[in-house]
Design a protein around this motif. Structure first.
Motif, PDB file in Angstrom:
ATOM      1  N   SER A   1       0.819  -1.216   0.000  1.00  0.00           N
ATOM      2  CA  SER A   1       0.000   0.000   0.000  1.00  0.00           C
ATOM      3  C   SER A   1       0.848   1.259   0.000  1.00  0.00           C
ATOM      4  O   SER A   1       0.311   2.370   0.050  1.00  0.00           O
ATOM      5  N   ARG A   2       2.163   1.095  -0.047  1.00  0.00           N
ATOM      6  CA  ARG A   2       3.133   2.206  -0.007  1.00  0.00           C
ATOM      7  C   ARG A   2       2.988   3.006   1.291  1.00  0.00           C
ATOM      8  O   ARG A   2       3.245   4.203   1.329  1.00  0.00           O
ATOM      9  N   ARG A   3       2.648   2.304   2.369  1.00  0.00           N
ATOM     10  CA  ARG A   3       2.536   2.953   3.671  1.00  0.00           C
ATOM     11  C   ARG A   3       3.465   2.244   4.633  1.00  0.00           C
ATOM     12  O   ARG A   3       3.327   1.062   4.913  1.00  0.00           O
ATOM     13  N   MET A   4       4.452   2.997   5.146  1.00  0.00           N
ATOM     14  CA  MET A   4       5.451   2.432   6.038  1.00  0.00           C
ATOM     15  C   MET A   4       5.026   2.637   7.484  1.00  0.00           C
ATOM     16  O   MET A   4       4.443   3.669   7.843  1.00  0.00           O
ATOM     17  N   VAL A   5       5.321   1.658   8.304  1.00  0.00           N
ATOM     18  CA  VAL A   5       4.971   1.701   9.726  1.00  0.00           C
ATOM     19  C   VAL A   5       6.232   1.852  10.555  1.00  0.00           C
ATOM     20  O   VAL A   5       7.202   1.118  10.366  1.00  0.00           O
ATOM     21  N   THR A   6       6.209   2.811  11.469  1.00  0.00           N
ATOM     22  CA  THR A   6       7.276   2.966  12.450  1.00  0.00           C
ATOM     23  C   THR A   6       6.662   3.353  13.776  1.00  0.00           C
ATOM     24  O   THR A   6       5.657   4.064  13.824  1.00  0.00           O
TER      25      THR A   6
END
Length: 601
Positions: free
Chosen positions: A437-442
């Motif tokens: 989804s081109r969403r990075m989690v941090t």
């Protein structure tokens, strides 16, 4: 660009573990990481006597190999491989996605389902725009609605409890070490990062994968991911709870709810996710007078049923000429194969979906593989292409389902492992589209990196029903698993029950054709796994006949057109990995179109 890498160079230079003896107590050692060739890399295959690992990136393969040498099981190796792939091949899979895993313990096959699920708040029309029409694919992918509840890690944890030999925390050491010390950006990762039109839109991904000018980090750049290492350290101590509860879960929810068209994914969805253990779906197949038992994943995967139908339909058709000539599939055989594919994909669109929500025709998915049904359907294969097939009625059953319109499918990575104790894994793993989804989690913006979320819910039908209001089996419903094409495959000798091969591929809906090519090449045409993988790709999704560009002679294209085919030549970038039994032990193959290698002892 083409370049041949000698096996000695691959083993001695690329992967130092080839010559490293078993260490007691075991500690992960980082192999050398020279820059590999980009584009197509010719491979001759790898022969081993006791055990082997095949994966899409040399660092991941090496991690699994070291685990085997430390006394780990095939399942242990697969866990280590997957966690490294999530770091070095983030475009294809990771802890933000899902997976199907077939495990053979020497006697029994178990199918572990780690497919993502739709959140409890998912709506049937969430991929329908304000104009009443399905959203454009990219718009759907980038929306919060696209993200399913991740399932890969919790599935691997459950499988490890059944089939693991080493402690869980040990299996995370390779990925943690590489994330902290860094790994060299590969040519494939660099190419995909540079070309992707959407990943830079996410500030976290932009900061991590690109330099200050917005250019992808160059090949060979050492990329560290301290956030991924932090999450994995928590997982080593807490297991999958570290992902499905607490700070990481909160970050996942925040990322989906802050997206365009915010998603409904909640903390409760993450906490409640449970993998499924399913019965493997097997069918018999005879080739060159030898009887095989081919086992794969049942629905929500469509791969095993589609491959079984294609092979079964071909068995009921008569060859008008050579099947395999001059090192290539012959035109007559390609005609029959693609016609069989049209029939299989028509049934796939009509019937296949999550079995917890949709009943099988006649109450049994095997009705789609019944000999009488396939014999009847095979009569539709004639001298001219049918162009588009319509679904059949297995066991004479009529259905109220509407066929699902064709949609884009992407993604995935495949892992195959066999260990010295006779255990084996075939696992296909995914975040769907390239970079999901081109969403990075941090969890902490001060730490660079993290992991990417899937866009797996775009595997559902965007339209919940057809124009007449008939529901589509693979429509969105809360808690439902989207239909998949992932086809992890184990092949056995029917007479003895002996394992003969583990294999599979990435490639969206084309996974079915890539894996079928591997089966046909090895069983029917007498090729070894690497030779079968090297063959040009082909297939049909119940539309044009697809051929891998620049791999077939014009005479083949013309012969198909004469039979009424609309031929479309295109890139067909499979990523097949396979390990097959030989009289001397095991022989592994990896796709020349990607960066995979095979290692073993």
């Amino acid at each position: 660009m083409q370049k041949t890498l000698p096996l000695s160079l691959i083993c001695l230079s690329l992967l130092s573990a080839c010559t490293v003896p078993l260490q007691t107590p075991w500690r992960y050692s980082v192999p050398e990481q020279p820059e590999a060739a980009s584009g197509r890399t010719d491979k001759s295959g790898w022969a081993y006597s006791r055990q082997a690992v095949a994966a899409a990136n040399p660092l991941a393969t090496d991690a699994g190999h070291q685990i085997l040498r430390a006394g780990g099981s095939a399942l242990d190796a697969a866990v280590a491989v997957q966690l490294v792939l999530g770091l070095v091949e983030p475009q294809s899979s990771g802890i933000g996605g899902g997976a199907f895993l077939l495990h053979f313990d020497g006697q029994k096959i178990t199918a572990h389902d780690g497919r993502e699920t739709a959140p409890a708040g998912a709506k049937g029309d969430m991929f329908v725009g304000d104009n009443g029409k399905p959203l454009p694919f990219d718009e759907a992918v980038l929306s919060g609605h696209a993200v399913g509840v991740p399932g890969a890690l919790r599935m691997l944890e459950a499988a490890h409890r059944q089939h693991g030999a080493l402690p869980w925390a040990k299996l995370l050491e390779p990925a943690i070490t590489l994330a902290e010390q860094g790994f060299k950006v590969s040519p494939r990762l660099h190419t995909l990062l540079q070309a992707d039109p959407h990943l830079r839109k996410d500030p976290l991904a932009l900061r991590f994968f690109y330099n200050a000018q917005g250019q992808a980090w160059p090949v060979g750049h050492v990329l560290r991911n301290p956030e991924y290492a932090h999450v994995l350290r928590r997982m080593a101590a807490e297991g999958s709870r570290a992902l499905h509860e607490g700070a990481v879960a909160q970050a996942i929810v925040q990322r989906t709810q802050s997206a365009p068209r915010p998603g409904s994914l909640s903390l409760q969805d993450l906490a409640n996710y449970q993998p499924r253990v399913r019965e493997a779906l097997c069918f018999d197949h005879t080739a060159q007078s030898r009887a095989y038992r081919i086992c794969g994943f049942p629905p929500p995967s469509s791969g095993q049923i589609a491959m079984g139908q294609i092979l079964g339909l071909l068995a009921h058709t008569s060859a008008q000429g050579a099947e395999f000539a001059g090192g290539l599939p012959a035109p007559d055989w390609l005609h029959r194969y693609t016609e069989a594919s049209r029939l299989a994909f028509a049934d796939r669109a009509q019937y296949l979906a999550d079995p917890d929500f949709v009943s099988a025709p006649a109450g049994d998915w095997r009705s789609l593989l019944a000999l009488d049904y396939l014999r009847e359907r095979s009569q539709l294969i004639g001298a001219q292409s049918m162009k588009i097939a319509t679904p059949g009625q297995p066991a004479g059953v009529k259905t109220s389902w509407a066929p699902m319109p064709q949609q884009t499918e992407y993604g995935t990575s495949h892992i195959s492992v066999v260990d010295a104790q006779g255990r084996a894994v075939a696992m296909t793993t995914t975040i769907e589209a390239a970079f999901g989804s081109r969403r990075m989690v941090t969890t902490d913006p001060s730490r660079a990196g993290g992991f990417l979320l899937n866009n797996e819910l775009t595997d559902f039908s965007f339209a919940p029903a057809d124009a007449q209001g008939r529901p589509i089996a693979n429509r969105v419903e809360p808690g439902k698993r989207p239909r998949s094409s992932m086809s992890p495959t184990l092949v056995f000798d029917k007479a003895t029950g002996q394992l003969l091969m583990s294999g599979g591929s990435p490639g969206g809906a084309l996974i079915i054709h890539y894996t079928a090519k591997l089966l046909v090449g090895t069983m029917h045409w007498g090729l070894n796994a690497q030779q079968a993988i090297n063959l040009p790709n082909f297939g049909s999704l119940n539309g044009p006949t697809l051929l891998e560009e620049k791999r077939f002679p014009i005479s083949t294209v013309d012969a198909l057109k004469t039979r009424g085919h609309e031929v479309r030549e295109m890139e067909m970038t499979s990523g097949l990995q396979a390990i097959e039994r030989t009289p001397q032990g095991w022989f592994g193959g990896a796709d020349p179109r990607r960066e995979g290698v095979v290692l073993g002892d």
